[in-house]
Every structure is written in structure tokens, then in C-alpha cells.
Write a protein that holds these residues in place. Structure first.
Motif, PDB file in Angstrom:
ATOM      1  N   ARG A  94      -0.656 -11.717  20.622  1.00 36.00           N
ATOM      2  CA  ARG A  94       0.113 -11.609  19.379  1.00 36.00           C
ATOM      3  C   ARG A  94      -0.604 -12.325  18.235  1.00 36.00           C
ATOM      4  NH1 ARG A  94       5.184  -9.735  19.181  1.00 36.00           N
ATOM      5  NH2 ARG A  94       5.678 -11.031  17.390  1.00 36.00           N
ATOM      6  N   ARG A 131       0.194 -10.721  14.705  1.00 33.51           N
ATOM      7  CA  ARG A 131       1.651 -10.587  14.714  1.00 33.51           C
ATOM      8  C   ARG A 131       2.349 -11.911  14.928  1.00 33.51           C
ATOM      9  NH1 ARG A 131       2.971  -7.383  19.101  1.00 33.51           N
ATOM     10  NH2 ARG A 131       0.919  -7.840  19.929  1.00 33.51           N
ATOM     11  N   ALA A 183      -4.089  -1.771  19.852  1.00 31.84           N
ATOM     12  CA  ALA A 183      -3.551  -2.392  21.069  1.00 31.84           C
ATOM     13  C   ALA A 183      -2.771  -1.399  21.909  1.00 31.84           C
ATOM     14  CB  ALA A 183      -2.659  -3.560  20.696  1.00 31.84           C
ATOM     15  N   THR A 218      -3.814 -10.391  17.227  1.00 36.80           N
ATOM     16  CA  THR A 218      -3.557  -9.121  16.532  1.00 36.80           C
ATOM     17  C   THR A 218      -2.751  -9.327  15.249  1.00 36.80           C
ATOM     18  OG1 THR A 218      -1.633  -8.790  17.967  1.00 36.80           O
ATOM     19  CG2 THR A 218      -3.668  -7.668  18.597  1.00 36.80           C
ATOM     20  N   LYS A 271      -6.955  -5.700  10.528  1.00 30.69           N
ATOM     21  CA  LYS A 271      -6.035  -4.631  10.949  1.00 30.69           C
ATOM     22  C   LYS A 271      -6.701  -3.277  11.221  1.00 30.69           C
ATOM     23  CE  LYS A 271      -1.714  -6.465   9.044  1.00 30.69           C
ATOM     24  NZ  LYS A 271      -0.591  -6.095   9.902  1.00 30.69           N
ATOM     25  N   ILE A 290      -8.891  -3.105  14.709  1.00 33.58           N
ATOM     26  CA  ILE A 290      -8.371  -3.365  16.052  1.00 33.58           C
ATOM     27  C   ILE A 290      -7.259  -2.371  16.394  1.00 33.58           C
ATOM     28  CG2 ILE A 290      -8.860  -5.835  15.869  1.00 33.58           C
ATOM     29  CD1 ILE A 290      -5.765  -6.216  15.534  1.00 33.58           C
ATOM     30  N   ARG A 309      -6.261 -11.331   7.711  1.00 36.71           N
ATOM     31  CA  ARG A 309      -5.576 -10.377   8.590  1.00 36.71           C
ATOM     32  C   ARG A 309      -5.760  -8.935   8.135  1.00 36.71           C
ATOM     33  NH1 ARG A 309       0.483 -11.605   9.482  1.00 36.71           N
ATOM     34  NH2 ARG A 309       0.328 -12.321   7.333  1.00 36.71           N
ATOM     35  N   LEU A 346       3.128  -2.677  13.079  1.00 33.56           N
ATOM     36  CA  LEU A 346       2.660  -3.880  12.382  1.00 33.56           C
ATOM     37  C   LEU A 346       1.194  -4.209  12.666  1.00 33.56           C
ATOM     38  CD1 LEU A 346       5.723  -6.297  12.547  1.00 33.56           C
ATOM     39  CD2 LEU A 346       4.903  -4.939  10.630  1.00 33.56           C
ATOM     40  N   LEU A 347       0.582  -3.481  13.585  1.00 32.28           N
ATOM     41  CA  LEU A 347      -0.857  -3.672  13.777  1.00 32.28           C
ATOM     42  C   LEU A 347      -1.624  -3.256  12.530  1.00 32.28           C
ATOM     43  CD1 LEU A 347      -1.517  -2.391  17.403  1.00 32.28           C
ATOM     44  CD2 LEU A 347      -1.718  -4.731  16.576  1.00 32.28           C
ATOM     45  N   ILE A 348      -1.041  -2.296  11.775  1.00 33.88           N
ATOM     46  CA  ILE A 348      -1.725  -1.838  10.564  1.00 33.88           C
ATOM     47  C   ILE A 348      -0.868  -2.075   9.313  1.00 33.88           C
ATOM     48  CG2 ILE A 348      -0.949   0.569  10.952  1.00 33.88           C
ATOM     49  CD1 ILE A 348      -4.283  -0.504   9.328  1.00 33.88           C
ATOM     50  N   ARG A 369       8.565 -15.436   7.790  1.00 32.22           N
ATOM     51  CA  ARG A 369       7.929 -14.589   8.789  1.00 32.22           C
ATOM     52  C   ARG A 369       6.418 -14.553   8.584  1.00 32.22           C
ATOM     53  NH1 ARG A 369       9.738  -9.995  11.891  1.00 32.22           N
ATOM     54  NH2 ARG A 369       7.906  -8.845  12.450  1.00 32.22           N
ATOM     55  N   ARG A 426       0.848  -1.196   0.000  1.00 31.42           N
ATOM     56  CA  ARG A 426       0.000   0.000   0.000  1.00 31.42           C
ATOM     57  C   ARG A 426       0.886   1.250   0.000  1.00 31.42           C
ATOM     58  NH1 ARG A 426      -3.074  -2.125   5.176  1.00 31.42           N
ATOM     59  NH2 ARG A 426      -0.921  -2.780   5.487  1.00 31.42           N
ATOM     60  N   ASP A 445       6.017  -3.324  16.803  1.00 25.37           N
ATOM     61  CA  ASP A 445       4.782  -4.033  17.167  1.00 25.37           C
ATOM     62  C   ASP A 445       3.561  -3.157  16.891  1.00 25.37           C
ATOM     63  OD1 ASP A 445       5.951  -6.370  17.994  1.00 25.37           O
ATOM     64  OD2 ASP A 445       6.160  -5.748  20.078  1.00 25.37           O
TER      65      ASP A 445
END
Lengths: 365, 281
Positions: free
Chosen positions: B48, B53, B81, B51, B76, B79, B72, A214-216, A363, A3, A211
Motif C-alpha cells: 500500500r 495508497r 497492481a 503504490t 502512478k 506501476i 506519487r 486510486l493506483l492512477i 487522507r 485532471r 484500490d
């Protein structure tokens, strides 16, 4: 899917935040300061500047030969200007605007060829400068050539193998100043890629800001943004270095292609290293060991190493980047067979980004 | 109410270690759900996975109706955190931190100012985060977690390190969010906090859910059906609530106006946890 909006946001943040990290700033400033120092310390090899003016036909073979011989010598910087009248030529010499002036009759080439012995007037100061002497002797030689006179003797040149690489004279042909400034430019590309980019990446992991991001965002978007920040920092630093050293690439396209390709390849390595280290301090601590095989080769590739050492040095991507960019900066073929340099860089890119892709796939699974 | 989080047999293995070992639970929309357990019980690993990860080794889970493995990208934006660590960009100002995350979520920068006011950081908005106290950082973390108005908010030890008054403010904020319909998935070490905030709690021990219910039910299940009576003469009496004789005695004391205090002997959440997990948090 990547994106662009997310990548742009990450890139903007890193451009502002990254430079505030002192270790990133050092990796940019060190090569810039070195480039300025080399620029001040080393003289150009082309120290002879010859300024000449002439009156007469611009298309004369004598004028053309003067230009081509100055270019071929690689040690004379000839600045030749055409003037309308003899008085202007005298004035230019009198005011020391030029070292020498010469006046060509309108039909000078035909007159020489038909043996009519035309007069070519030289206007010189009382004390002839080295630049003036060069122009004087070159005109005399050019007149003989135009007249069709054969040289009194044939001088043959034989190159003897001294165990050095064919590029042994690269430093001479470019000039020490240009060579070392370019070396620091390639060194800077290495430092940005191997130091700044991994520090920015490991800092995100270490401080756990990754962290939250990487939520979005996706990891691929994060590392793409870091790579683009690295390239942008490198581009800015190169521009600053060129401005400060007043160097202008003779072949800008080749220079840019070499710089981008080298930066892209090295950043691939930097991103891999970023994934291996756990903290920014760890990257910094190991940097001297990692950087040495990256930043030393560009300084060595053109100094005339024994063939075996030259082959070894050429395994480093930075030495190949140096070869491409040297041709770009000099505007001439300082190094031959550039396809090899492109092939080696492409090979390293495949290796670095291939491993990175495998790590990313793991990953994501 | 439909489920905001639906977890079925979720597993996460690291080599031979089963960090999360087949847990199942469901969290309703607008519910405050607490996940309690010792360090290493699997709480953070669960968050984790939920969410996006970390990938589960086995089992399935949905968040806001989307599968945590295959959908996922749909999860995203829905949510957010609050992490255990104050993971903020310390060289940026508080406002720049929020504006950055607003931009990531595609939210107008004005939301940053709105949130700074909500958490009481407007005056410090332009200061670099490294100059913030730990309480201010925690409030900024909360603000950051709200930039996208999440449907499900994960909070990992949100009141850790806060002074009592800041912790109270935060608990009030969580209660307000839940009232407004946000689902809150909370991990905490503070049993009183879980008791006060959570509609339901799950106890996690060695990767398994060992108990799951409302705090009241858990306490009732583990507590004794007894009461302690303190009389005017300062004498204490333990009475069995199921015993008709004790009930008659209590009735007599009350009619005579002798009862000073009366306390039920239900257990605390801490007692329940110790009984189930073997040791206190």
C-alpha cells in the motif's frame, strides 16, 4: 491539480454502472413515480379557464385591465385572442373555441372618458360559462374604472395573525399539484445525494475497486466524479419529472439555480456520509433515518406551520431549496426573502464541503 | 542494474501498532522479488505504501526512481497492481472493465482486446464479470494490471484460488514479464511458487525483514550439508558432505554402480521460514 480526463472517464463509467445498481435506481424512480402520482391526484388551484376573443383596438385600457386582473386573481387562467371581424368572433363562440367574445369600438377609451357612452357588444353562448362570466363582470368593472367613476364604497382588508408563517398560503398560491410535484423533485435531489451518491462511493470501497482506481486517480478526482454523476442523475430525473407532469417553470433561471445549488449542497452531505459508512447495504439500511429530516421539510415549508415549527423546518437545506425552486416554478414570489434561503444553503455548503476538505487533507497526509 | 524499488527504514504505525517496522531492501529492474510472511506481517501495508495508497510514518522509499511521498504522481503511470481480492466491476463486461482502465491510463482501447487475448478471455469479453469463474476473474485482474505496460508490477497473492493449470499459466506469464524487463514485486503464501519464480525473497515477520536473499542461498544457509543415498539393495545412508570418509564411501558406491538415488538435504523455503519466523505460513 484535478485532471479533467480522469474525472471524465470516472464519470462516464459511473453514469453507466451506477444506474445498474438497483438501490441507486430505486432512489431515482421512487420520486419520479411519486411525482406522477401527485400530478394525477391533485387538481390545480387555477381551475377556472377563461377563453375570450375580442375585436377592436389591442391597446385599449379595457383589454389591459382584463389581462392584469386575471393575472392578479391567481385563480383564473385567461386565454385572450384578438380577432379581425365580428363574424370571426361569432364563429369562435359558436364553435365553443372561446367562452365569450366582445367588440370594442375603435375609440372606445376616449369615448368612455368623454362620456359619449360607446357600445361594447358581448357575444356569449346561450348558457354562459364561468369563464365567460368572469370576462363579462371584469369588462363592466373595467369600463367604470376607465370612466373615472369612484367605487361606491371603499373595502379595506386587515390581515390577522393566526400564528402561521407568512408563507402559509404558498401551497394555495402555487396550487396543490405544483407544490407536491415540486416537493418530490426536491425529495429526489435528497435521495440522489443522500442515497445514490454514498452507495456508489461505499460500493467502491467495499468491493475494493477503489484500490485499483486510486493506483492512477486521486481520491479528490473520484469524489468529484461521483458528485458530478449525482448532479447529472438529478438533472435527468428533474427533466423526466417535468416532462411527465407537463410543468413548465415560470422562471427557468431561478428554478435551475435553486436546483443546482440545492443538489450541490446535499451532495456535499452525501459524500461525507459515503466516507462514514463501510458498505452500501449499511447506507441503505440507515437511509430512512437519514432521509427523513432531508425529504420531509420541503413538503412542510409551505403548508402554514406555526412560526416556531417553520423556523425549525427552515434549518433543513431542502426546505430552502424548495423555497427557491418554488419561486422558479411558479414564476412569481411565492416565498419572500429568498436571500435567506440562499444564505442558509451557502452556510450548509460551507459546513459540508469544509468537513470534506478536512477529511481529504487528512487522507492525503 | 539500477534499483526499481529502493526502501530504507520504512515504517508504518497505526497508533501503537508497528505494522511495518523499519524495513530496508532494494529491488533491481527486471527482478522478481518475493515478500513472504504471515497474515498481518506487514506485506499488504508495504505494498500500500509503495503504490501510494498509504503514507509511511517514517523512512523513505523510491519506486521507478521517484519518492513515494513527494512524487506519487510521477509513479502512478509507471506501476500497476494485482490485488488479493477480485476487485472488478462486476456489472460491467470484462472488456468494459479493461477499456475503463485503458481510458484512465490514457491507453487506446485496442490494448484491452490485445490483453483479453493474452489472458485467454476473448470469447468471454462481452460477458458481465459477475458470470466469470474465479479463475477467469483472476486472469482479468492480471490483464487489468498490464494495461499501462507497468515498469513495476505489484502482485498480492496472484495465484490464490486458481486451479493448478491456471496457476502454472500465470507463473509462466510472470516469468515472461520479468524476462521482458518488468519488475515484479510479489507476495505469496505458496513457498514453492516463490522458490520457482523469485530471484530473491524477503521474509517479513512482525513488520521486520528477518531474511533476504535468493531462495537458493536461503535454503543453503538453513539446510544441512548432508545427502541421502539410496542403494540398489534399498538401503538408505546419510552422508556428511564435509567428511572425507563419507566422501570416499560415496565414491566407492558410485564406482560399484550401487547408487540408485542421491538427494541433497538442503532445506526448503518453508523450513527456512519456520526456522526464522517460528511457524509455517
Amino acid at each position: 491539480m484535478i485532471r479533467p480526463g480522469i474525472v471524465r472517464t470516472l464519470w462516464r463509467k459511473d453514469m453507466v454502472d451506477g444506474i445498474r445498481e438497483s438501490r441507486v435506481l430505486v432512489s431515482l424512480l421512487t420520486p419520479v413515480l411519486l411525482a406522477v402520482m401527485y400530478n394525477a391526484l391533485f387538481p390545480d388551484n387555477k381551475t377556472l379557464e377563461a377563453k375570450a376573443a375580442y375585436v377592436g383596438p389591442e391597446t385599449s385600457a379595457i383589454v389591459q385591465m382584463l389581462r392584469s386582473r386575471a393575472e392578479a386573481s391567481q385563480s383564473v387562467d385567461l386565454k385572450l385572442q384578438h380577432l379581425a371581424t365580428v363574424d370571426e368572433a361569432r364563429r369562435a363562440v359558436g364553435t365553443k373555441d372561446v367562452d365569450i367574445a366582445f367588440v370594442l369600438p375603435d375609440d372606445v377609451d376616449d369615448a368612455i372618458k368623454s362620456g359619449r357612452t360607446p357600445t361594447i357588444s358581448l357575444i356569449e353562448p346561450e348558457v354562459v360559462t364561468p369563464g365567460g362570466s368572469f370576462v363579462d363582470s371584469t369588462i363592466q368593472s373595467a369600463v367604470r374604472t376607465v370612466a373615472g367613476q369612484k367605487p361606491a364604497a371603499t373595502i379595506s382588508t386587515e390581515n390577522v395573525n393566526t400564528g402561521t408563517s407568512p408563507n402559509a398560503t404558498a401551497i394555495q398560491s402555487m396550487g396543490t399539484r405544483k407544490y407536491f410535484v415540486l416537493g418530490t423533485i426536491v425529495m429526489m435531489l435528497g435521495m440522489v445525494a443522500i442515497l445514490a451518491v454514498p452507495i456508489m462511493l461505499t460500493e467502491e470501497v467495499e468491493k475494493k475497486t477503489l484500490d485499483a482506481v486510486l493506483l492512477i486517480a486521486r481520491y479528490l478526482e473520484v469524489i468529484l466524479a461521483k458528485a458530478l454523476v449525482g448532479l447529472a442523475y438529478a438533472a435527468l430525473a428533474v427533466a423526466v419529472m417535468l416532462v411527465l407532469t407537463r410543468l413548465r417553470p415560470g422562471d427557468m433561471r431561478m428554478f435551475i439555480v435553486g436546483g443546482v445549488f440545492t443538489g450541490f449542497t446535499l451532495i456535499g452531505l452525501g459524500l461525507l456520509l459515503g466516507g462514514l459508512f463501510k458498505s452500501a447495504q449499511q447506507v441503505y439500511s440507515w437511509s430512512s433515518v437519514i432521509l427523513l429530516p432531508i425529504i420531509a421539510p420541503p413538503f412542510l415549508v409551505g403548508i402554514g406551520l406555526p412560526a416556531w415549527a417553520d423556523t425549525l423546518v427552515r434549518l433543513a437545506p431542502t426546505s430552502e431549496g424548495m423555497r427557491i425552486m418554488a419561486n422558479g416554478l411558479a414564476g412569481q414570489a411565492v416565498f419572500a426573502d429568498l436571500w435567506q434561503a440562499f444564505a442558509i444553503l451557502a452556510g450548509w455548503s460551507v459546513v459540508f464541503y469544509g468537513i470534506l476538505a478536512i477529511r481529504l487533507a487528512r487522507r492525503e497526509s | 542494474m539500477s534499483a526499481a524499488i529502493e526502501v530504507t527504514g520504512l515504517e508504518k504505525h497505526y497508533g501503537s501498532v508497528r505494522a511495518v517496522d523499519g524495513i530496508s531492501f532494494s529491488v533491481a529492474e527486471g527482478e522478481v522479488f518475493g515478500l513472504l510472511g504471515h497474515n498481518g506481517a506487514g506485506k499488504t501495508t508495504t505494498i500500500r505504501m509503495l503504490t501510494g495508497r498509504a503514507f509511511p510514518t517514517g523512512g523513505t522509499a523510491t519506486v521507478a526512481g521517484y519518492d513515494i511521498v513527494h512524487q506519487r504522481d510521477q509513479i502512478k503511470p509507471l506501476i500497476n497492481a494485482v490485488f488479493e481480492d477480485p476487485n472488478l466491476y462486476e456489472r460491467l463486461s470484462g472488456r468494459d472493465n479493461l477499456v475503463f482502465f485503458c481510458s484512465l491510463y490514457g491507453v487506446a482501447a485496442a490494448r484491452a482486446d490485445e490483453l483479453l487475448e493474452t489472458v485467454g478471455l476473448t470469447a468471454a469479453a462481452k460477458r458481465k464479470v459477475k458470470t466469470y469463474s474465479s479463475g477467469m476473474k483472476q486472469r482479468l485482474l492480471i490483464a487489468r494490471a498490464l494495461v499501462n505496460r507497468p515498469r513495476v508490477l505489484f502482485m498480492d497473492e496472484p495465484t490464490r484460488g486458481l486451479d493448478p493449470s491456471s496457476a502454472r499459466e500465470l507463473r509462466e506469464l510472470i516469468a515472461r514479464l520479468a524476462k521482458e524487463g518488468t519488475t515484479v514485486f510479489l507476495t505469496t503464501h505458496y513457498m514453492e511458487e516463490a522458490d520457482e519464480l523469485c530471484d530473491r525473497v524477503a521474509f517479513l515477520s512482525q513488520g521486520k525483514v528477518v531474511a533476504l536473499d535468493t531462495p537458493r542461498e536461503l535454503k543453503l544457509k538453513q539446510g544441512e550439508r548432508r545427502a541421502m543415498v539410496l542403494l540398489q539393495d534399498r538401503s538408505e545412508h546419510s552422508i556428511q558432505l564435509d567428511d572425507p570418509a563419507d566422501a570416499a564411501q560415496l565414491d566407492a558406491w558410485m564406482r560399484a554402480g550401487q547408487v540408485l538415488t542421491l538427494h541433497s538435504q538442503e532445506g526448503t523455503l518453508e523450513d527456512v521460514f519456520v526456522a526464522l519466523a517460528g511457524r509455517a505460513l
